[in-house]
Design a protein around this motif. Structure first.
Motif, PDB file in Angstrom:
ATOM      1  N   ASP A   2     102.311  98.228  88.925  1.00  0.00           N
ATOM      2  CA  ASP A   2     101.920  96.952  88.312  1.00  0.00           C
ATOM      3  C   ASP A   2     102.599  95.765  88.996  1.00  0.00           C
ATOM      4  O   ASP A   2     101.997  94.697  89.163  1.00  0.00           O
ATOM      5  N   ILE A   3     103.856  95.948  89.386  1.00  0.00           N
ATOM      6  CA  ILE A   3     104.639  94.845  89.956  1.00  0.00           C
ATOM      7  C   ILE A   3     104.447  94.736  91.474  1.00  0.00           C
ATOM      8  O   ILE A   3     104.195  93.653  92.020  1.00  0.00           O
ATOM      9  N   MET A   4     104.556  95.880  92.183  1.00  0.00           N
ATOM     10  CA  MET A   4     104.560  95.880  93.648  1.00  0.00           C
ATOM     11  C   MET A   4     103.214  96.232  94.263  1.00  0.00           C
ATOM     12  O   MET A   4     102.956  95.930  95.423  1.00  0.00           O
ATOM     13  N   GLY A   5     102.393  96.930  93.488  1.00  0.00           N
ATOM     14  CA  GLY A   5     101.175  97.486  94.055  1.00  0.00           C
ATOM     15  C   GLY A   5     101.421  98.914  94.502  1.00  0.00           C
ATOM     16  O   GLY A   5     102.560  99.301  94.815  1.00  0.00           O
ATOM     17  N   ILE A   6     100.371  99.703  94.567  1.00  0.00           N
ATOM     18  CA  ILE A   6     100.528 101.122  94.894  1.00  0.00           C
ATOM     19  C   ILE A   6     100.966 101.319  96.340  1.00  0.00           C
ATOM     20  O   ILE A   6     101.719 102.233  96.658  1.00  0.00           O
ATOM     21  N   SER A   7     100.540 100.437  97.247  1.00  0.00           N
ATOM     22  CA  SER A   7     100.916 100.553  98.650  1.00  0.00           C
ATOM     23  C   SER A   7     102.424 100.383  98.838  1.00  0.00           C
ATOM     24  O   SER A   7     103.082 101.208  99.485  1.00  0.00           O
ATOM     25  N   SER A   8     102.991  99.333  98.272  1.00  0.00           N
ATOM     26  CA  SER A   8     104.438  99.097  98.401  1.00  0.00           C
ATOM     27  C   SER A   8     105.252 100.170  97.688  1.00  0.00           C
ATOM     28  O   SER A   8     106.367 100.505  98.121  1.00  0.00           O
ATOM     29  N   SER A   9     104.705 100.734  96.607  1.00  0.00           N
ATOM     30  CA  SER A   9     105.398 101.810  95.885  1.00  0.00           C
ATOM     31  C   SER A   9     105.561 103.025  96.776  1.00  0.00           C
ATOM     32  O   SER A   9     106.652 103.604  96.882  1.00  0.00           O
ATOM     33  N   PHE A  10     104.475 103.414  97.461  1.00  0.00           N
ATOM     34  CA  PHE A  10     104.560 104.565  98.360  1.00  0.00           C
ATOM     35  C   PHE A  10     105.458 104.267  99.565  1.00  0.00           C
ATOM     36  O   PHE A  10     106.169 105.148 100.059  1.00  0.00           O
ATOM     37  N   ALA A  11     105.440 103.018 100.048  1.00  0.00           N
ATOM     38  CA  ALA A  11     106.308 102.647 101.166  1.00  0.00           C
ATOM     39  C   ALA A  11     107.784 102.780 100.783  1.00  0.00           C
ATOM     40  O   ALA A  11     108.619 103.186 101.599  1.00  0.00           O
ATOM     41  N   THR A  12     108.103 102.446  99.542  1.00  0.00           N
ATOM     42  CA  THR A  12     109.485 102.586  99.052  1.00  0.00           C
ATOM     43  C   THR A  12     109.920 104.039  99.086  1.00  0.00           C
ATOM     44  O   THR A  12     111.029 104.362  99.549  1.00  0.00           O
ATOM     45  N   PHE A  13     109.056 104.934  98.602  1.00  0.00           N
ATOM     46  CA  PHE A  13     109.383 106.362  98.652  1.00  0.00           C
ATOM     47  C   PHE A  13     109.548 106.834 100.103  1.00  0.00           C
ATOM     48  O   PHE A  13     110.408 107.670 100.401  1.00  0.00           O
ATOM     49  N   GLY A  14     108.728 106.297 101.006  1.00  0.00           N
ATOM     50  CA  GLY A  14     108.834 106.683 102.415  1.00  0.00           C
ATOM     51  C   GLY A  14     110.169 106.288 103.016  1.00  0.00           C
ATOM     52  O   GLY A  14     110.778 107.063 103.777  1.00  0.00           O
TER      53      GLY A  14
END
Length: 468
Positions: free
Chosen positions: A411-423
């Motif tokens: 909701d805050i970062m978007g799904i793309s940035s969320s996956f980038a964080t995990f990466g």
């Protein structure tokens, strides 16, 4: 005690099959954890689709997150209960809890009943994640300790697949009853489990330990040497280590806690809990249910091969490769969802499924099973229960926050940035493995202790109990 003479028919060679059977039966509890973990993926969409009970996104995130939240609570007393009542009896008690938790989930008329069932199931799952790795490490020969240790994670992946398949039923009650059959099976086979010889020796029950070893190693296995070794180890290592005493195992604690941190912050549970939702968002040409089942099958196959690889290639190498490839997969998912917002990527809708599958494969051969296995390989027998508890607490706490916060991250970062964080987190995991993690393949606990500290840890002891 009487011993059979060593002849051509009465050999000292330990049989491996009884040990595999014992661990396979005990890890039916892990199978049950897997069904609870992935049940939300096919179940949550059905509530709103069938109109039986409306579940909002936030309520859905709580249904997912209450399992690891309960597990945090369950890990705390698990090691103490396993030491007091024995590994076998504790597993039997947990099988009852895992079975009964499906009742409020199956027939819930309000979301609060689902919350209750998921939380108590989490308590049971947390306890299982402590007790089963201890049991597997204590009954295993050194030569197959790695393979037996990975069965815990293998059974979880089979349970995950089982729950994904249950989604084909298309009915929440039917799915839940389908999953409840697993702990029911565990309850039936519990009497067949041999007790841990290590626990029996600690309790001063040497005669029972003799028969337990025979059951695990074969009828004609000569038990004297192993019994004496267990007694000497327990005498030198002392009583059960407390949480405060773990500070003297600082290196082992940093390694195991670090591995648990990178395991959970890789984002694996977000993929498992929200698999169908992710595939639906990605616009895959396959149905989200079928995509989830495919990933589940891939995960089971990969975890099975990890039982073969782990004692051949070594723990450290598999961890390094696992973290590296997981990072690439998360960055790929991030890129796909980033471009999806600006371009037509329908021709590349296969990318999320492929990245998801590769991530699960590489997680399953490395960061899935090995962190749990390392707890049994880095700590002495008297420290394993306490170390397992604290590492499991860390694991489930992180699982709770990642699972609960994933929807908020999106909701805050978007799904793309969320996956980038995990990466990025998995990328840091490769550095941690390179600099901190020792290779433990084929080494005894004593050899590992010497490699870490230069000596075997020997806290104050009073030796094992004497039988009265």
């Amino acid at each position: 005690m009487s011993e059979l003479p060593e002849t051509e028919n009465h050999t000292q060679k330990s049989k491996k099959l009884p040990q595999f059977v014992a661990v396979l039966l005990a890890t039916i509890a892990s199978f049950s954890i897997g069904t609870y973990l992935s049940w939300t993926s096919p179940a949550l969409p059905l509530y709103n689709k069938n109109g039986t009970l409306f579940i909002s996104d936030q309520e859905g995130s709580w249904i997912c997150a209450l399992l690891p939240a309960g597990a945090i609570v369950g890990t705390v007393p698990a090691g103490i209960l396993a030491d007091k009542f024995g590994r076998k009896k504790t597993i039997c008690i947990l099988s009852v809890l895992l079975l009964t938790c499906w009742l409020p989930i199956s027939f819930a008329q309000t979301v609060n009943w689902i919350y209750l069932g998921r939380f108590v199931a989490g308590v049971s799952s947390g306890a299982v994640s402590v007790v089963i790795p201890i049991y597997a490490s204590e009954i295993a020969d050194d030569s197959i300790r790695g393979a037996l240790g990975t069965i815990f994670q293998l059974q979880i992946t089979i349970g995950i697949l089982y729950a994904y398949i249950s989604g084909l039923i298309g009915d929440v009650i039917g799915m839940s009853m389908f999953c409840a059959a697993i702990p029911a099976l565990l309850l039936m086979v519990c009497p067949l489990l041999p007790e841990s010889p290590v626990w029996l020796i600690r309790e001063g029950r040497k005669e029972e330990a003799h028969y337990a070893i025979r059951k695990l190693r074969g009828q004609y296995y000569r038990t004297d040497d192993e019994l004496n070794k267990l007694e000497n180890n327990l005498t030198s290592q002392g009583d059960r280590v407390t949480f405060l005493d773990l500070i003297q195992y600082k290196k082992a604690l940093i390694i195991t806690l670090g591995l648990m941190v990178f395991q959970q912050l890789s984002g694996v549970n977000t993929l498992i809990f929200y698999a169908e939702k992710i595939f639906k968002t990605a616009g895959s040409s396959l149905s989200s249910t079928i995509s989830s089942v495919i990933v589940g099958i891939v995960q089971v196959i990969a975890t099975y091969f990890s039982t073969i690889l782990i004692d051949r290639t070594g723990r450290k190498f598999l961890l390094f490769v696992s973290a590296s490839v997981m990072s690439i997969c998360m960055f790929t998912l991030s890129g796909y969802f980033h471009f999806q917002n600006e371009h037509d990527v329908s021709k590349f809708a296969w990318i999320p499924l492929l990245s998801f599958a590769v991530f699960i494969i590489i997680f399953s051969v490395g960061f899935g099973p090995i962190p749990w296995l390392m707890v049994g390989e880095l700590f002495t027998n008297n420290a394993k229960s306490t170390a397992s508890s604290i590492t499991a607490i860390t694991n489930w706490t992180l699982a709770f926050f990642v699972t609960k916060c994933f929807q908020d991250m999106v909701d805050i970062m978007g799904i793309s940035s969320s996956f980038a964080t995990f990466g990025m987190i998995s990328l840091f995991g490769t550095l941690f493995v390179t600099t901190m993690v020792p290779e433990t393949k084929g080494k005894t606990i004593e050899e590992v202790q010497i490699e870490l500290y230069g000596f075997v840890q020997e806290p104050p002891s009073v030796g094992p109990k004497t039988q009265t």
